[in-house]
Design an enzyme around this catalytic site. Structure first.
Site, short mmCIF file in Angstrom:
data_model
loop_
_atom_site.label_atom_id
_atom_site.label_comp_id
_atom_site.label_asym_id
_atom_site.label_seq_id
_atom_site.Cartn_x
_atom_site.Cartn_y
_atom_site.Cartn_z
N GLU A 99 -18.22 76.91 103.84
CA GLU A 99 -17.52 75.87 104.59
C GLU A 99 -17.73 76.08 106.09
OE1 GLU A 99 -16.46 73.12 105.10
OE2 GLU A 99 -14.34 72.83 104.65
N ASP A 100 -17.63 75.02 106.87
CA ASP A 100 -17.79 75.17 108.31
C ASP A 100 -16.53 75.78 108.94
OD1 ASP A 100 -16.22 72.88 107.93
OD2 ASP A 100 -17.49 71.55 109.11
N ASP A 103 -9.10 74.83 108.80
CA ASP A 103 -8.13 74.45 109.81
C ASP A 103 -6.74 74.54 109.17
OD1 ASP A 103 -7.09 73.29 112.16
OD2 ASP A 103 -7.61 71.27 111.57
N PHE A 152 -10.34 71.87 119.38
CA PHE A 152 -11.33 71.20 118.55
C PHE A 152 -12.71 71.70 118.95
CE2 PHE A 152 -13.62 67.91 116.38
CZ PHE A 152 -12.87 67.81 115.22
N ARG A 165 -23.28 67.50 116.07
CA ARG A 165 -23.64 68.42 115.00
C ARG A 165 -24.91 69.20 115.33
NH1 ARG A 165 -20.56 67.26 110.41
NH2 ARG A 165 -20.14 65.08 110.00
P1 IMP Z 1 -8.38 71.22 107.01
O1 IMP Z 1 -8.26 70.50 105.72
O2 IMP Z 1 -7.27 70.86 107.97
O3 IMP Z 1 -8.50 72.73 106.85
O4 IMP Z 1 -9.66 70.67 107.75
C1 IMP Z 1 -10.89 71.12 107.42
C2 IMP Z 1 -11.97 70.15 107.77
O5 IMP Z 1 -11.70 69.42 108.99
C3 IMP Z 1 -13.21 70.96 108.04
O6 IMP Z 1 -13.99 71.01 106.87
C4 IMP Z 1 -13.88 70.20 109.15
O7 IMP Z 1 -14.78 69.26 108.60
C5 IMP Z 1 -12.78 69.49 109.87
N1 IMP Z 1 -12.37 70.23 111.08
C6 IMP Z 1 -11.24 70.94 111.28
N2 IMP Z 1 -11.19 71.47 112.51
C7 IMP Z 1 -12.34 71.11 113.11
C8 IMP Z 1 -12.89 71.37 114.40
O8 IMP Z 1 -12.33 72.03 115.28
N3 IMP Z 1 -14.12 70.80 114.62
C9 IMP Z 1 -14.79 70.05 113.72
N4 IMP Z 1 -14.31 69.80 112.49
C10 IMP Z 1 -13.10 70.32 112.19
MG MG Z 2 -16.02 70.32 106.73
#
Ligand code: IMP
Ligand code: MG
Length: 175
Positions: A99-100, A103, A152, A165
């Site tokens: 995963e990238d 959050d 972010f 990207r």
């Molecule tokens: P979560 O479900 O809140 O953990 O969000 C995860 C997804 O939101 C990641 O897979 C990213 O695609 C996107 N995301 C969350 N934070 C960032 C950020 O700082 N930059 C870019 N994408 C983010």
């Molecule tokens: Mg993602």
């Protein structure tokens, strides 16, 4: 005109490369003699995944999933949906999700539950970045590249509304 955010460098390409090397070493050590199935989460993980597999001295098999969470550019909505599921049979496989960024944890915990139902032999998570201060759902990250502040971030696969990207380093978007 499109919003032109200010970008401030957070992690350089050299530091990313060092982290990818370290993660590849850890993964290789733990999967010795195994053929893991790496599952990348589209689209954000594709740059990281491409670099990671080239540092791995293992024969990994690859697949990808695509999830959608109907949110704004910076917030996921909390309602996750599988848009493209795994094509490979994962029953009995050693699965490593790539995963990238984690959050709130909502997206990845949904995916891990979805994959667990398919009965892999093992299921682990490798994330390029972790934003622990934002966590709402606890997620164990087995291999983690960086811990980042509550900002972010973009670049190296990570986007802001599909932009940035392609940047080779990781930047913070300044408000
Ligand atoms: P979560 O479900 O809140 O953990 O969000 C995860 C997804 O939101 C990641 O897979 C990213 O695609 C996107 N995301 C969350 N934070 C960032 C950020 O700082 N930059 C870019 N994408 C983010
Ligand atoms: Mg993602």
């Amino acid at each position: 005109m499109a919003f032109q955010p200010q970008l401030k460098i957070l992690i350089s390409r050299d530091d990313i490369a060092k982290a990818v090397d370290r993660l590849a070493c850890e993964i290789q050590r733990d999967y010795q003699g195994k053929q893991p199935l790496l599952i990348g989460v589209l689209k954000g993980s594709f740059v990281f995944m491409a670099d990671l597999i080239r540092q791995l001295d293992l024969p990994p098999e690859l697949d990808f999933v695509r999830l959608s969470s109907y949110g704004s550019a910076r917030e996921s909505s909390g309602k996750v949906r599988v848009v493209q599921g795994v094509k490979t049979s994962i029953k009995g496989r050693d699965v490593l999700v790539v995963e990238d960024i984690v959050d709130t944890g909502t997206t990845i915990s949904f995916l891990l539950d979805y994959l667990k139902k398919k009965k892999p032999a093992s299921l682990k998570l490798c994330a390029l970045a972790d934003k622990p201060s934002r966590r709402r759902v606890p997620v164990p990250i087995d291999y983690c590249g960086f811990s980042v502040p509550d900002k972010f971030v973009v670049g190296y696969g990570l986007d802001y509304d599909e932009r940035f990207r392609n940047l080779p380093d990781i930047y913070v978007i300044e408000d």
